[in-house]
Enzyme design. Structure first.
Site, PDB file in Angstrom:
ATOM      1  N   ASN A  24      32.097  48.390  28.812  1.00 13.34           N
ATOM      2  CA  ASN A  24      31.550  49.030  30.009  1.00 13.34           C
ATOM      3  C   ASN A  24      31.118  50.471  29.780  1.00 13.34           C
ATOM      4  O   ASN A  24      30.621  51.109  30.706  1.00 13.34           O
ATOM      5  CB  ASN A  24      32.544  48.914  31.167  1.00 13.34           C
ATOM      6  CG  ASN A  24      32.657  47.476  31.649  1.00 13.34           C
ATOM      7  OD1 ASN A  24      31.865  46.610  31.253  1.00 13.34           O
ATOM      8  ND2 ASN A  24      33.644  47.208  32.472  1.00 13.34           N
ATOM      9  N   ARG A  92      24.849  41.437  35.541  1.00 12.35           N
ATOM     10  CA  ARG A  92      24.569  42.363  36.631  1.00 12.35           C
ATOM     11  C   ARG A  92      24.279  43.774  36.122  1.00 12.35           C
ATOM     12  O   ARG A  92      23.505  44.509  36.711  1.00 12.35           O
ATOM     13  CB  ARG A  92      25.778  42.451  37.562  1.00 12.35           C
ATOM     14  CG  ARG A  92      26.145  41.233  38.296  1.00 12.35           C
ATOM     15  CD  ARG A  92      27.292  41.547  39.179  1.00 12.35           C
ATOM     16  NE  ARG A  92      27.179  42.887  39.723  1.00 12.35           N
ATOM     17  CZ  ARG A  92      26.280  43.253  40.619  1.00 12.35           C
ATOM     18  NH1 ARG A  92      25.416  42.376  41.045  1.00 12.35           N
ATOM     19  NH2 ARG A  92      26.228  44.475  41.067  1.00 12.35           N
ATOM     20  N   CYS A 116      27.819  37.509  42.154  1.00 12.95           N
ATOM     21  CA  CYS A 116      28.430  36.868  40.986  1.00 12.95           C
ATOM     22  C   CYS A 116      29.734  36.250  41.481  1.00 12.95           C
ATOM     23  O   CYS A 116      30.071  36.314  42.649  1.00 12.95           O
ATOM     24  CB  CYS A 116      28.667  37.884  39.872  1.00 12.95           C
ATOM     25  SG  CYS A 116      30.128  38.870  40.142  1.00 12.95           S
ATOM     26  N   ARG A 121      28.517  42.018  45.523  1.00 13.37           N
ATOM     27  CA  ARG A 121      28.165  43.125  44.626  1.00 13.37           C
ATOM     28  C   ARG A 121      26.762  43.677  44.877  1.00 13.37           C
ATOM     29  O   ARG A 121      25.875  43.624  44.034  1.00 13.37           O
ATOM     30  CB  ARG A 121      28.359  42.699  43.173  1.00 13.37           C
ATOM     31  CG  ARG A 121      29.803  42.288  42.935  1.00 13.37           C
ATOM     32  CD  ARG A 121      30.104  41.917  41.528  1.00 13.37           C
ATOM     33  NE  ARG A 121      30.131  43.090  40.659  1.00 13.37           N
ATOM     34  CZ  ARG A 121      30.332  42.962  39.339  1.00 13.37           C
ATOM     35  NH1 ARG A 121      30.468  41.776  38.813  1.00 13.37           N
ATOM     36  NH2 ARG A 121      30.355  44.030  38.572  1.00 13.37           N
ATOM     37  N   PRO A 122      26.544  44.209  46.078  1.00  9.39           N
ATOM     38  CA  PRO A 122      25.237  44.783  46.408  1.00  9.39           C
ATOM     39  C   PRO A 122      24.948  46.029  45.563  1.00  9.39           C
ATOM     40  O   PRO A 122      25.838  46.542  44.876  1.00  9.39           O
ATOM     41  CB  PRO A 122      25.399  45.160  47.886  1.00  9.39           C
ATOM     42  CG  PRO A 122      26.856  45.321  48.089  1.00  9.39           C
ATOM     43  CD  PRO A 122      27.530  44.374  47.149  1.00  9.39           C
ATOM     44  N   VAL A 123      23.707  46.485  45.601  1.00  9.46           N
ATOM     45  CA  VAL A 123      23.320  47.689  44.846  1.00  9.46           C
ATOM     46  C   VAL A 123      22.720  48.736  45.790  1.00  9.46           C
ATOM     47  O   VAL A 123      21.972  49.619  45.356  1.00  9.46           O
ATOM     48  CB  VAL A 123      22.326  47.355  43.709  1.00  9.46           C
ATOM     49  CG1 VAL A 123      23.002  46.532  42.638  1.00  9.46           C
ATOM     50  CG2 VAL A 123      21.081  46.649  44.242  1.00  9.46           C
ATOM     51  N   ASP A 124      23.101  48.664  47.061  1.00  7.61           N
ATOM     52  CA  ASP A 124      22.522  49.588  48.050  1.00  7.61           C
ATOM     53  C   ASP A 124      22.766  51.059  47.695  1.00  7.61           C
ATOM     54  O   ASP A 124      21.906  51.919  47.919  1.00  7.61           O
ATOM     55  CB  ASP A 124      23.077  49.282  49.453  1.00  7.61           C
ATOM     56  CG  ASP A 124      24.603  49.335  49.482  1.00  7.61           C
ATOM     57  OD1 ASP A 124      25.246  48.530  48.780  1.00  7.61           O
ATOM     58  OD2 ASP A 124      25.161  50.217  50.163  1.00  7.61           O
ATOM     59  N   GLN A 125      23.922  51.339  47.093  1.00  9.99           N
ATOM     60  CA  GLN A 125      24.225  52.740  46.743  1.00  9.99           C
ATOM     61  C   GLN A 125      23.359  53.230  45.581  1.00  9.99           C
ATOM     62  O   GLN A 125      22.987  54.404  45.528  1.00  9.99           O
ATOM     63  CB  GLN A 125      25.715  52.874  46.386  1.00  9.99           C
ATOM     64  CG  GLN A 125      26.639  52.490  47.520  1.00  9.99           C
ATOM     65  CD  GLN A 125      26.499  53.418  48.723  1.00  9.99           C
ATOM     66  OE1 GLN A 125      26.569  54.641  48.582  1.00  9.99           O
ATOM     67  NE2 GLN A 125      26.249  52.849  49.890  1.00  9.99           N
ATOM     68  N   ILE A 331      38.939  46.004  45.666  1.00 11.81           N
ATOM     69  CA  ILE A 331      37.600  46.351  45.187  1.00 11.81           C
ATOM     70  C   ILE A 331      36.606  45.212  45.401  1.00 11.81           C
ATOM     71  O   ILE A 331      35.510  45.420  45.896  1.00 11.81           O
ATOM     72  CB  ILE A 331      37.640  46.735  43.672  1.00 11.81           C
ATOM     73  CG1 ILE A 331      38.661  47.839  43.424  1.00 11.81           C
ATOM     74  CG2 ILE A 331      36.249  47.106  43.184  1.00 11.81           C
ATOM     75  CD1 ILE A 331      38.311  49.180  44.041  1.00 11.81           C
ATOM     76  N   ARG A 401      31.970  37.248  26.926  1.00 12.79           N
ATOM     77  CA  ARG A 401      31.204  38.374  27.460  1.00 12.79           C
ATOM     78  C   ARG A 401      31.914  39.689  27.187  1.00 12.79           C
ATOM     79  O   ARG A 401      31.272  40.726  27.019  1.00 12.79           O
ATOM     80  CB  ARG A 401      31.030  38.235  28.983  1.00 12.79           C
ATOM     81  CG  ARG A 401      30.205  37.067  29.413  1.00 12.79           C
ATOM     82  CD  ARG A 401      29.864  37.162  30.872  1.00 12.79           C
ATOM     83  NE  ARG A 401      29.289  38.461  31.188  1.00 12.79           N
ATOM     84  CZ  ARG A 401      28.851  38.774  32.405  1.00 12.79           C
ATOM     85  NH1 ARG A 401      28.953  37.905  33.396  1.00 12.79           N
ATOM     86  NH2 ARG A 401      28.318  39.952  32.638  1.00 12.79           N
TER      87      ARG A 401
END
Ligand code: EPZ
Length: 425
Positions: A24, A92, A116, A121-125, A331, A401
């Site tokens: 990560n 993602r 997923c 797991r949105p990406v609005d931020q 989370i 992964r």
């Protein structure tokens, strides 16, 4: 598909395991290579499916990428700033090319990652942060189309406030800000060590980043960024997973080479409370189990709280504890998919909303189980180490992964484990 077969045993794990580079950290840093021309070199990169996926994405975008683990080289190329669904849906973290592309090329078209297994797991931020830097964002047929000011101009530094700490959101906006004109302040940032590492990279590239790893990050954008050569930090979640492996048998004594104890404080506190001995010996971290496992309550939280990526592995350990423990996941909304599989192995777990109430049992029973996501599959392999007879974990592509050579590393500690090819999922 591959499966992993583990024969449970009573003999404790002993020996030394080398911790690989942090997945990560590697993923955002590989995306950061898009911010500059020239050849960047990343060292201590683990041989993982997610690394290969990111390399394929960078190649698709037009860069010349060589993966020769533990070194990844990203060379120059003519970039077309468009990342298709076929590639983004595999991982993602591909959305992390959005910030660098729109900052460098004035526009980008990147597929929305979609949900997923562990949540929506949105990406609005991410998008909110890029808009603050002057991007126009349009969503069209599952794609994000981002454009710099005045039809593709340079981004402009601004104040960005995140509604919640988001690792990817912080990383995407940091990278965009590194080429924006002027200063950017990011507030309510995620504080993970991988974000601190990305800050080091952006500074090496010529941006001025201050405060990465804290909740307020200041970035002074550069007109141009140059390539870098960097060895990444160790993987704290891989290290934590082997710490749990060392807790499963009385008498275990495992040395972790390359782990950073400071990045694992929250986990270490909970493991000591559960009865483990964790010490530092020169550059090694030593994990020993001398007595029974005690039940301990855990609630996941953004770093430096207890890592959500260690929740499944810790729960597995609590399945063998004396007494009850409550594991709460704050989370992600669907990160208990390891529970039904652990129950099939004899674990006593009752789900109540975002909490799992675990009653320790004297033993687990080997079974064929299904991996569903990266960390859930790790918890099932761990369970197999101590369950009776044999456990077969299927669909281990999830495991590949994020865990480099897990069966070799566990075998090196005395586990009876093998990878089997061609097992139907
Ligand atoms: C990163 O995912 C990690 N992945 C995850 O590790 C890790 O579980 C997660 O951070 C939390 O620590 C990588 O670094 C590649 P977030 P990310 O944005 O960035 C919500 C693993 O096992 N959110 O910090 O996607 C989101 O839904 C993986 O290695 C929004 O609502 O996580 C979640 O509830 C799994 N809007 C929370 O924030 C947004 O725009 C935290 O997500 C972004 C996030």
């Amino acid at each position: 598909m591959d499966a992993i077969r583990v024969r449970g045993q009573s003999t404790p794990l002993k020996g030394k395991v080398r911790i690989s580079g942090a997945k990560n950290a590697a993923l955002p840093i590989l995306c950061a290579t898009l911010l500059s021309e020239g050849e960047s070199k990343l060292r201590n990169v683990p041989a993982l499916r997610d690394i290969d996926t990111t390399a394929a994405l960078l190649r698709f975008l037009g860069r010349d990428v060589k993966v020769d683990a533990p070194i990844v080289t990203v060379g120059p190329g003519t970039v077309k700033p468009e990342a298709p669904y076929e590639l983004v849906k595999q991982m993602r973290a591909s959305v992390l090319v959005l910030g660098p592309l729109v900052a460098r090329y004035g526009r980008a078209k990147v597929s929305l990652p979609g949900g997923c297994a562990i949540g929506a797991r949105p990406v609005d931020q991410h998008l909110k942060g890029l808009e603050a830097l002057g991007c126009t964002i349009r969503l069209e047929r599952g794609y994000v189309i981002a454009e710099g000011p005045n039809g593709g101009g340079r981004l402009k530094g601004a104040e960005v406030y995140f509604d919640m700490p988001t690792v990817g959101g912080t990383e995407n906006v940091m990278m965009a800000a590194a080429l924006a004109k002027g200063r950017t302040t990011l507030v309510n940032c995620a504080r993970e060590p991988e974000i601190e590492e990305l800050g080091r990279i952006l500074n090496k590239m010529g941006a001025e980043v201050d405060g990465a790893g804290t909740d307020v990050i200041h970035v002074k954008g550069a007109d141009d960024l140059h390539p870098f050569d960097h060895a990444i930090i160790p993987d704290r979640i891989e290290a934590g997973t082997y710490m749990i492996a060392a807790a499963l048998h009385e008498g275990s004594d495992v040395l972790l080479e390359g782990a950073e104890l400071d990045d694992l404080e929250a986990l270490s506190v909970k493991m000591r409370a559960a009865g483990m001995t964790i010490t530092k010996e020169d550059a090694l971290m030593r994990v020993q189990r001398k007595g029974p496992i005690r039940g301990v309550n855990v609630t996941t939280a953004p770093h430096p709280g207890f890592p959500t990526d260690m929740q499944a592995q810790f729960m597995m350990m609590m399945c063998l504890a004396r007494g009850e423990s409550v594991i709460s996941e704050t989370i992600f909304e669907n990160r208990f998919m390891h529970v039904p599989e652990l129950q099939r192995m004899g674990a006593s777990v009752v789900l109540r909303g975002n909490s799992a109430v675990v009653q320790g049992v004297p033993k687990l029973y080997g079974a064929s189980v299904m991996a569903t996501d990266l960390r859930a599959s790790a918890s099932l392999v761990l369970a197999g180490l101590v369950a009776d007879e044999e456990t077969e974990v299927r669909r281990v592509y999830h495991l590949d992964r994020g865990y480099e050579h897990i069966e070799d590393k566990l075998r090196g500690l005395g586990a009876n484990i093998e990878r089997v090819k061609g097992v139907e999922g």
